[in-house]
Design an enzyme around this catalytic site. Structure first.
Site, mmCIF file in Angstrom:
data_model
loop_
_atom_site.group_PDB
_atom_site.id
_atom_site.type_symbol
_atom_site.label_atom_id
_atom_site.label_comp_id
_atom_site.label_asym_id
_atom_site.label_seq_id
_atom_site.Cartn_x
_atom_site.Cartn_y
_atom_site.Cartn_z
ATOM 1 C CB ALA A 186 -17.353 26.745 -21.499
ATOM 2 C CE1 TYR A 187 -26.002 26.782 -21.817
ATOM 3 C CE2 TYR A 187 -26.064 24.761 -23.118
ATOM 4 C CZ TYR A 187 -26.719 25.730 -22.384
ATOM 5 O OH TYR A 187 -28.069 25.656 -22.209
ATOM 6 N N GLY A 188 -21.475 23.059 -22.663
ATOM 7 C CA GLY A 188 -21.719 21.627 -22.625
ATOM 8 C C GLY A 188 -21.072 20.961 -21.426
#
Length: 269
Positions: A173-175
């Protein structure tokens, strides 16, 4: 300056080098620690008047006092990047304090629980997207309006991640949010370039911050693994990342816009 018979130069004077961000008004999010704090310190040393923003007052106050003690100009304001009202009020505060806005470093972010995407709760996914994608979108909208209304021209740098440039099974999700920031950066550069507003991003590699310390705690050995994939053989100091942001925000990068600059020790070479 003259040249003697022996070939020596005499009569030379020291050339004064103008600070990189002289007379700029700078806004920095996530400025209480890590890359954001390093950037706030650097921008002030390079001549900018800086407004620091984050959620933790004790951290913001400490960095602000450090800058002032070193002779710089700084103030701080509490800001929740997921709250549109808070973001707008924070940018407005920069203009209220210093009369205009020239440059902004959208550094603030949140991480996620490391692991496969099907193990991340919907609530955690929404939080990561809200802070790491919606936050920069809200900030850019407010910053562009403030630059347009005051300085007229300026520059913005968004902090992305080298993890946005490849598969990111540890932090999906961060990426994904950071890859979307890259797209927003390019779109903003194309949209506002004709007005003289440059928009770029940096993509740091392994950087020795509290965020990566937390990742190491949750995934022991991850830092060693990442460093092993880095040709320079080490993680970055936050100040090294800040240097890249400062250059992109400066007039010395006046013909650079729409780029995602990798500052990763060669990990994506």
């Amino acid at each position: 300056m003259t040249i003697t018979a022996e070939g020596r130069l005499v009569g030379m004077t020291n050339t004064m080098i103008t600070p990189l961000l002289a007379d700029k008004v700078a806004f920095v999010t996530g400025a209480g620690r890590g890359i954001g704090a390093a950037a706030a310190r650097l921008f002030a040393r390079e001549g900018a008047r800086v407004l620091l923003a984050a959620r933790t007052e004790t951290q913001l106050k400490a960095v602000t006092e450090e800058i002032r003690a070193a002779g710089g100009t700084a103030d701080y304001v509490l800001c929740d990047l997921a709250d549109p009202t808070s973001v707008q009020a924070t940018v407005d505060r920069a203009v209220e304090l210093y009369g205009r806005l020239d440059i902004a470093f959208n550094n603030g972010a949140t991480s996620q629980q490391p692991g496969p995407m099907d193990q991340l709760s919907e609530a955690d996914f929404d939080h990561v997207i809200s802070v790491n994608l919606k936050g920069p979108w809200l900030a850019m909208n407010a910053e562009i309006a403030a630059i347009r209304a005051t300085a007229g021209t300026g520059a913005i740098v968004n902090n992305s991640s080298v993890g946005s440039l490849m598969a990111n099974p540890w932090l999906p999700a961060y990426g994904a949010a950071k890859r979307a920031v890259n797209s927003l950066t390019a779109s903003a550069a194309a949209t506002y370039g004709p007005e003289g507003i440059r928009v770029n991003a940096i993509a740091p590699g392994t950087t020795l911050t509290e965020m990566i310390d937390d990742w190491e705690t949750k995934s022991p050995g991850i830092v060693e693994q990442l460093v092993a994939q880095t040709p320079l053989g080490r993680g970055a100091d936050p100040a090294e990342i800040a240097e890249a942001a400062a250059w992109l925000l400066s007039d010395r990068a006046s013909y650079v816009t729409g780029v995602v600059l990798q500052v990763d020790g060669g990990s994506r070479a």
